[in-house]
Scaffold this motif. Structure first.
Motif, short mmCIF file in Angstrom:
data_model
loop_
_atom_site.label_atom_id
_atom_site.label_comp_id
_atom_site.label_asym_id
_atom_site.label_seq_id
_atom_site.Cartn_x
_atom_site.Cartn_y
_atom_site.Cartn_z
N PRO A 421 23.94 19.26 -21.00
CA PRO A 421 23.23 18.86 -22.15
C PRO A 421 24.00 18.50 -23.38
CG PRO A 421 22.61 21.29 -21.68
CD PRO A 421 23.60 20.58 -20.69
N ASP A 422 25.12 19.01 -23.43
CA ASP A 422 26.30 18.78 -24.32
C ASP A 422 27.20 17.74 -24.23
OD1 ASP A 422 27.49 20.24 -22.22
OD2 ASP A 422 28.92 21.23 -23.46
N THR A 423 26.93 16.87 -22.96
CA THR A 423 27.85 15.77 -22.80
C THR A 423 27.29 14.71 -23.91
OG1 THR A 423 28.14 16.25 -20.58
CG2 THR A 423 28.43 14.01 -20.99
N ALA A 424 28.27 13.94 -24.10
CA ALA A 424 28.09 12.85 -25.10
C ALA A 424 26.78 11.76 -24.42
CB ALA A 424 29.30 12.06 -25.37
N LYS A 425 26.27 11.25 -25.51
CA LYS A 425 25.19 10.71 -25.02
C LYS A 425 25.51 9.17 -25.23
CE LYS A 425 21.19 13.52 -26.11
NZ LYS A 425 19.81 13.81 -27.08
N MET A 426 24.90 8.28 -24.23
CA MET A 426 25.04 6.72 -24.38
C MET A 426 24.55 6.12 -25.29
SD MET A 426 26.85 4.64 -22.75
CE MET A 426 26.77 2.58 -23.23
N THR A 427 25.29 5.09 -26.01
CA THR A 427 24.72 4.18 -27.22
C THR A 427 25.01 2.86 -26.90
OG1 THR A 427 26.68 4.44 -28.44
CG2 THR A 427 24.98 6.13 -28.76
N ALA A 428 24.24 1.84 -27.67
CA ALA A 428 24.48 0.52 -27.38
C ALA A 428 26.01 0.18 -27.90
CB ALA A 428 23.61 -0.31 -28.24
N ASP A 429 26.42 1.05 -29.12
CA ASP A 429 27.76 0.83 -29.68
C ASP A 429 28.61 1.25 -28.64
OD1 ASP A 429 29.23 0.50 -32.04
OD2 ASP A 429 29.94 2.55 -31.65
N ILE A 430 28.79 2.29 -27.92
CA ILE A 430 29.47 2.68 -26.86
C ILE A 430 29.89 1.51 -25.94
CG2 ILE A 430 30.23 3.77 -24.90
CD1 ILE A 430 28.94 6.38 -26.43
N ALA A 431 28.68 0.89 -25.25
CA ALA A 431 28.75 -0.39 -24.61
C ALA A 431 29.21 -1.54 -25.27
CB ALA A 431 27.16 -0.59 -24.00
N TYR A 432 28.87 -1.78 -26.37
CA TYR A 432 29.62 -2.82 -26.99
C TYR A 432 30.91 -2.87 -27.46
CZ TYR A 432 30.69 -5.60 -31.60
OH TYR A 432 31.26 -6.45 -32.41
N ARG A 433 31.54 -1.53 -27.92
CA ARG A 433 32.90 -1.38 -28.08
C ARG A 433 33.67 -1.51 -26.72
NH1 ARG A 433 34.73 3.06 -30.32
NH2 ARG A 433 32.77 4.36 -30.28
N SER A 434 33.01 -0.89 -25.49
CA SER A 434 33.66 -1.15 -24.37
C SER A 434 34.10 -2.50 -23.81
CB SER A 434 32.77 -0.32 -23.33
OG SER A 434 32.69 1.10 -23.77
N VAL A 435 33.06 -3.34 -23.93
CA VAL A 435 33.25 -4.57 -23.79
C VAL A 435 34.47 -5.42 -24.33
CG1 VAL A 435 32.29 -7.02 -23.58
CG2 VAL A 435 30.95 -4.96 -22.74
#
Length: 473
Positions: A421-435
């Motif tokens: 439960p303490d693992t980082a959660k996914m966000t749209a910003d993470i996806a955006y910056r990864s691309v």
């Protein structure tokens, strides 16, 4: 690097159940027009929920905003109709999925024509091991008669947990299953993932290594390997690992003692080398098989993230070597999940070889060796790994390693399953910056991973935004 729209490669790994749950046209419409996907990486054979099922982390992450929000009692197998002509030399001729949701359905016949009608490509995506893989939502049972008789054998002579890839019937099945799909379906490419633990891997994780099955022994002896000497050497290392994990005090510390035991038992490294080469042989064989059937069909490797988190594996799997049997590579960089993966990887070493080092100091040293520039250990799980350093850095490393001899399609994690439960959660910003990080580093494309069935569309919107800004949507 400004991407060329004519060379666009925006893939997504997707399980068959999504097409049954949502309908082929709905899925293709969403992926093509909302997200910007033009390549489907379709899992066609698996007994793992991560490859063939719905979300396996819904208890932590909730159900995504599409699909059927309930567990799928997956039984696993082939989600296409195997052609009996290809399976005369294997005991695994009957492996068609018995999932009632797929009665009378062939996923390749369902998806390929409609995808091609839209101008989308379809790659088959497979991963070995196919069965009972911790953390991957394994099916409760594997309904293949005599499969246990093909299992590997550990140093104590016990049946292992995975089929021996040296077993002629099992290896023939892998060859046959891939040839069947390549010859009988209008595919656009093939992606293969090999995630087996080597003998040293297994020892460090506290297990008893193999493979000492009759088939593997025969192959080793044919190469001039003294099998019994290797087994005895591995037994000595196993004893050390068990003592270290139990807290035994070593006069020179655990790392020096490990090196001493290893140097006193060099046959363990001979077995490691033999095992590793046979493991790579399978990749090479499949590359050759695909090219023999269809010379122009792209064949690529889905590269385990442990290869850049584990310094031993990093040394064993150089990029340049893999370009000899791959047209493209897909480094797995599941950013939000990566901190959890790192903590797990480090925990194996800290129980044994690096037992005398605090997690923070071990992380600092290993990050320096591996070229990682991420959060300190006490923050890494909750922070994950930053796309602007992690995805960018791994893309640069891969590009430098392949030396222009293979395409690099970065594996971008979108709602990769969390187990803490303490693992980082996914966000749209993470996806955006990864691309953006991928293309800024010079990558040739992306593969959204590990499974569309667990991805939230609101997170995929971050991908769509980045692709639009890059002129790829």
């Amino acid at each position: 690097m400004t991407p060329n729209p004519s060379e666009k490669f925006v893939g997504i790994q997707i399980s068959p159940i999504s097409f049954v749950d949502e309908g082929v046209d709905t899925v293709l419409e969403t992926l093509q027009n909302r997200v910007g996907v033009n390549v489907l990486m379709l899992g066609t054979v698996s007994w793992l929920g991560l490859k063939s099922g719905r979300s396996i982390s819904h208890a932590l992450d909730g159900w995504p905003d599409h699909g059927v929000p309930e567990p799928y009692q997956m039984r696993g197998g082939a989600y296409f109709d195997p052609d009996p002509r290809y399976y005369r030399n294997t005991f695994m001729a009957d492996y068609r999925s018995r999932d009632p949701e797929f009665a009378g359905k062939d996923i390749l016949k369902m998806v390929v024509p409609d995808a091609h009608e839209r101008g989308m490509k379809v790659y088959v995506e497979l991963m070995e091991p196919f069965f009972k893989y911790a953390g991957h939502g394994s099916a409760a049972a594997v309904e293949i008669p005599t499969l246990p008789q093909a299992m590997d054998i550990d140093i104590f002579g016990r049946l292992g947990g995975e089929p021996s890839t040296s077993h002629p019937g099992y290896r023939s099945w892998i060859h046959s299953m891939i040839e069947d799909q390549v010859r009988n379906h209008d595919l656009d490419g093939f992606m293969w993932c090999n995630e087996r633990n080597s003998p040293l891997d297994t020892l460090i994780q506290g297990g008893a290594p193999g493979d000492f099955s009759a088939a593997s022994r025969a192959e080793a002896e044919a190469r001039g390997v003294n099998v019994e000497a290797c087994r005895q050497a591995l037994l000595r290392l196993y004893d050390f690992m068990q003592e270290a994990a139990a807290g035994k005090a070593f006069a020179d510390g655990s790392l020096i003692t490990f090196l001493r035991v290893l140097l006193e038992n060099p046959e363990a490294l001979i077995w490691e080398k033999f095992w590793l080469e046979r493991n790579k042989d399978l990749d090479r064989e499949l590359y050759g098989l695909v090219k023999w059937c269809k010379p122009n069909l792209p064949f690529g490797l889905n590269i385990w993230n442990r290869n850049h988190f584990n310094l031993i594996r990093r040394a064993q799997w150089p990029w340049a070597e893999q370009t000899r049997y791959a047209d493209f590579v897909k480094p797995i960089t599941y950013q939000h999940q990566a901190g959890e993966v790192w903590a797990k990887e480090l925990s194996f070493f800290r129980k044994t070889v690096l037992r005398d080092f605090a997690p923070a100091e071990a992380t600092t040293a290993l990050f320096r060796i591996l070229g990682l520039k991420e959060a300190p250990f006490d923050q890494i799980v909750g922070a994950g790994m930053d796309p602007d350093t992690y995805v960018f850095g791994q893309c640069e490393d891969a590009l430098r390693g392949v030396e222009g001899k293979a395409k690099v399609y970065m594996g971008i994690g979108v709602d990769a399953p969390r187990s803490r439960p303490d693992t980082a959660k996914m966000t749209a910003d993470i996806a955006y910056r990864s691309v953006h990080a991928t293309y800024r580093a010079g990558g040739h494309g992306i593969v959204l991973s590990p499974n569309y069935a667990s991805m939230h569309l609101t997170h995929l919107d971050g991908v769509a935004q980045a692709l639009t800004e890059l002129g790829l949507k």
